[in-house]
Design an enzyme around this catalytic site. Structure first.
Site, PDB file in Angstrom:
ATOM      1  N   CYS A 284       0.648  -1.220   0.044  1.00 14.48           N
ATOM      2  CA  CYS A 284       0.121   0.007  -0.110  1.00 14.48           C
ATOM      3  C   CYS A 284       0.816   1.188  -0.054  1.00 14.48           C
ATOM      4  O   CYS A 284       0.910   2.076  -0.910  1.00 14.48           O
ATOM      5  CB  CYS A 284      -0.810  -0.036   1.092  1.00 14.48           C
ATOM      6  SG  CYS A 284      -1.636  -1.748   1.428  1.00 14.48           S
TER       7      CYS A 284
HETATM    8  N1  SAJ Z   1       6.249   2.188   8.905  1.00 15.94           N
HETATM    9  C1  SAJ Z   1       7.454   3.170   9.316  1.00 15.94           C
HETATM   10  N2  SAJ Z   1       7.124   3.968  10.166  1.00 15.94           N
HETATM   11  C2  SAJ Z   1       5.931   4.146  10.802  1.00 15.94           C
HETATM   12  C3  SAJ Z   1       4.907   3.401  10.095  1.00 15.94           C
HETATM   13  C4  SAJ Z   1       5.042   2.510   9.333  1.00 15.94           C
HETATM   14  O1  SAJ Z   1       8.574   2.933   8.971  1.00 15.94           O
HETATM   15  O2  SAJ Z   1       5.643   5.105  11.582  1.00 15.94           O
HETATM   16  C5  SAJ Z   1       6.554   1.311   7.622  1.00 15.94           C
HETATM   17  C6  SAJ Z   1       6.261  -0.029   8.391  1.00 15.94           C
HETATM   18  O3  SAJ Z   1       7.109  -0.734   9.023  1.00 15.94           O
HETATM   19  C7  SAJ Z   1       5.972  -0.863   6.944  1.00 15.94           C
HETATM   20  C8  SAJ Z   1       5.375   0.452   6.140  1.00 15.94           C
HETATM   21  O4  SAJ Z   1       5.793   1.462   6.582  1.00 15.94           O
HETATM   22  O5  SAJ Z   1       7.001  -1.361   6.364  1.00 15.94           O
HETATM   23  C9  SAJ Z   1       3.964   0.321   5.891  1.00 15.94           C
HETATM   24  O6  SAJ Z   1       2.962   0.201   7.136  1.00 15.94           O
HETATM   25  P1  SAJ Z   1       1.680   0.695   7.531  1.00 15.94           P
HETATM   26  O7  SAJ Z   1       1.133   0.090   8.819  1.00 15.94           O
HETATM   27  O8  SAJ Z   1       1.592   2.304   7.235  1.00 15.94           O
HETATM   28  O9  SAJ Z   1       0.999  -0.081   6.222  1.00 15.94           O
HETATM   29  P2  SAJ Z   1       0.151  -1.130   5.707  1.00 15.94           P
HETATM   30  O10 SAJ Z   1       0.424  -1.398   4.418  1.00 15.94           O
HETATM   31  O11 SAJ Z   1       0.511  -2.477   6.669  1.00 15.94           O
HETATM   32  O12 SAJ Z   1      -1.373  -1.087   6.012  1.00 15.94           O
HETATM   33  C10 SAJ Z   1      -1.510   0.185   5.640  1.00 15.94           C
HETATM   34  C11 SAJ Z   1      -2.706   0.715   6.746  1.00 15.94           C
HETATM   35  N3  SAJ Z   1      -2.050   1.194   7.933  1.00 15.94           N
HETATM   36  C12 SAJ Z   1      -2.475   2.168   8.935  1.00 15.94           C
HETATM   37  O13 SAJ Z   1      -3.243   2.906   8.686  1.00 15.94           O
HETATM   38  C13 SAJ Z   1      -1.759   1.909  10.206  1.00 15.94           C
HETATM   39  C14 SAJ Z   1      -3.484   1.813   6.068  1.00 15.94           C
HETATM   40  O14 SAJ Z   1      -2.527   2.929   5.422  1.00 15.94           O
HETATM   41  C15 SAJ Z   1      -4.276   1.240   4.871  1.00 15.94           C
HETATM   42  O15 SAJ Z   1      -5.599   1.234   5.375  1.00 15.94           O
HETATM   43  C16 SAJ Z   1      -3.680   0.077   4.352  1.00 15.94           C
HETATM   44  O16 SAJ Z   1      -2.390   0.205   4.330  1.00 15.94           O
HETATM   45  C17 SAJ Z   1      -4.111  -0.170   3.095  1.00 15.94           C
HETATM   46  O17 SAJ Z   1      -4.644  -1.296   2.653  1.00 15.94           O
HETATM   47  O18 SAJ Z   1      -3.917   0.639   2.073  1.00 15.94           O
END
Ligand code: SAJ
Length: 447
Positions: A284
């Site tokens: 995503c």
């Molecule tokens: N990450 C960081 N620092 C942060 C947050 C995340 O380095 O502060 C990294 C994570 O380790 C990961 C990547 O970014 O490698 C993505 O993490 P994520 O939790 O933002 O993304 P996804 O793909 O697991 O889930 C996200 C959803 N996450 C949240 O809202 C917390 C959301 O953005 C969407 O609903 C979903 O993707 C989607 O399906 O689009």
């Protein structure tokens, strides 16, 4: 038929469909039984809808029909009884699509190799749906995509059926908002945005989603709903890039970025916690913002934040590689003659999903630097690195003592970080996973 008759007929078709939905008699078809589609199918079946799942992967169809879940957020104990009751059935073709009253599209929307939206799955599914389209159906696209996809790509394909949208059938976009592994926010209690290609489609779509989701948020169009979601993921990508850039600057300035951020996030308003890491994985955040970047160019507009955020986030594995070299140099060792144990290959904690995982990128870069690499990930049994298969090693004291460096790339909750700190010669912790562990001073280098 005169317009008036059309209108009467259209209203009857709409009212009949809404009635079927509210009485839970409507048959639901979910196309794509992945981390979005399978939880969705289960939620609908739990309230009594009969759900047909369509997935091109026959193994997934077999597993669903055997009541076996392959999605972390769906326990088999929840899926199996629904299959037993005949409320969920999975197939691999579209022959049953015409029996569905509501068809929900939850297929991937990746990028091509040169960062261009790849709608092949959405298009192929929509072409199949068009062949089975009949009056009285609602089609909902949940896949994350650029604003305009539903109206500019799906609608023309569906119109080939000769049926008229807003009269014979209804079409909407309702972006999925699934945070894989999130135990607090699930498909059921996450607010759901819905936008129709017209008022009748919105009315039907709202009625559908309200059956299982506590709060449905209507917007004025499918395009607005599409924009909402790509903005949400762009917001995350940009803020993650901001703290990643800060981590690189703090490294140069000899500051501890984790201390700085923890203190900054004590501010009770006007800030949201994000943390640096080895890069950004998943299907995503590294991908969806580039759908908006691509579409904006059609309007002669350059979304500089998206491009810059992607550039910074993609650069983090290189930064970690360089920090590995420095960390080993500090103890008089060369990467090319070192044994490095990676803790975590998944793209984020407590999941086994490795798509776009930055940990893989870091490990492959260090393999190119002739390091000997091994990994432990309780959620990932095996992984391919530079074309060679690696298996997760048991996390034992002897293993940890026997390497030159431990790199923590994914902060899984189940890892014994105390044992790592006690036994590793030196640790590069890219997630601050060892925070609060006694004795980490002088042993743990932070990103
Ligand atoms: N990450 C960081 N620092 C942060 C947050 C995340 O380095 O502060 C990294 C994570 O380790 C990961 C990547 O970014 O490698 C993505 O993490 P994520 O939790 O933002 O993304 P996804 O793909 O697991 O889930 C996200 C959803 N996450 C949240 O809202 C917390 C959301 O953005 C969407 O609903 C979903 O993707 C989607 O399906 O689009």
């Amino acid at each position: 038929m005169t317009k008036a008759t059309n209108t009467t007929t259209a209203n009857r078709i709409k009212e009949d469909l809404i009635q079927k939905i509210k009485s839970r008699q409507a048959r639901v078809c979910v196309v794509g039984l992945g981390y979005v589609g399978l939880p969705f199918a289960v939620e609908k079946a739990k309230v009594g809808f009969t759900v047909i799942g369509i997935d091109q992967n026959p193994r997934r169809a077999q597993q669903v029909n055997a009541g076996i879940s392959y999605i972390t957020d769906v326990p088999s104990s929840e899926l199996e009884p629904l299959v037993q009751k005949g409320l969920i059935k999975a197939v691999t073709d579209f022959s049953l699509a015409s029996t569905a009253d509501v068809i929900v599209i939850c297929v991937p929307t990746p990028l091509t190799r040169n960062q261009v939206p790849d709608l092949q799955y959405v298009i192929s599914v929509t072409e199949n749906i068009a062949r089975h389209l009949r009056p009285g159906q609602l089609i909902s696209l949940e896949s994350t995509t650029y604003p305009g996809t539903t109206e500019e790509v799906l609608l023309p394909l569906l119109q080939r059926s000769g049926l008229k949208v807003e009269e014979d059938y209804f079409l909407c976009h309702s972006p999925e908002r699934v945070d894989p592994g999130n135990k607090r926010y699930t498909t059921k209690n996450t607010n759901k945005v819905v936008g129709g290609v017209g008022p009748h489609s919105l009315e039907v779509a709202q009625a559908f989603y309200e059956q299982t989701i506590e709060h449905v948020v209507p917007v004025s169009s499918a395009r607005a709903a599409e924009m909402v979601k790509v903005f949400e993921n762009t917001f995350r990508a940009v803020n993650i890039a901001l703290v990643n850039e800060l981590a690189i600057l703090c490294d140069k300035m000899g500051l501890n970025v984790w201390e700085v951020l923890d203190a900054a996030f004590t501010k009770p308003f006007g800030i949201l916690p994000f943390y640096p890491g080895p890069g950004v994985g998943g299907h995503c955040i590294p991908i969806d913002p580039h759908y908006l970047e691509w579409k904006a160019r059609e309007y002669g507009f350059t979304t500089r934040f998206i491009g810059l955020a992607g550039e910074i986030n993609r650069r983090m594995p290189e930064f970690v590689r360089e920090k590995v070299h420095r960390t080993l140099n500090e103890v008089g060792k060369a990467v090319s003659r070192s044994k490095i144990l990676f803790i975590g290959m998944a793209y984020k904690k407590d999941l086994g999903d490795c798509r776009e995982s930055p940990a893989i990128r870091v490990a492959e870069l260090l393999l190119e630097d002739k390091a000997e690499v091994l990994y432990h990930d309780p959620h990932v049994d095996e992984i391919e690195l530079n074309g060679r298969l690696y298996r997760s090693v048991p996390l034992e004291e002897e293993t940890v003592k026997g390497v030159d460096l431990v790199v923590i790339t994914t902060d899984h909750s189940s890892i014994d970080y105390r044992m790592l700190v006690q036994n590793a010669p030196v640790i590069l912790d890219t997630r601050n996973a060892t925070k609060g562990i006694a004795g980490r001073e002088g042993k743990v280098v932070l990103l």
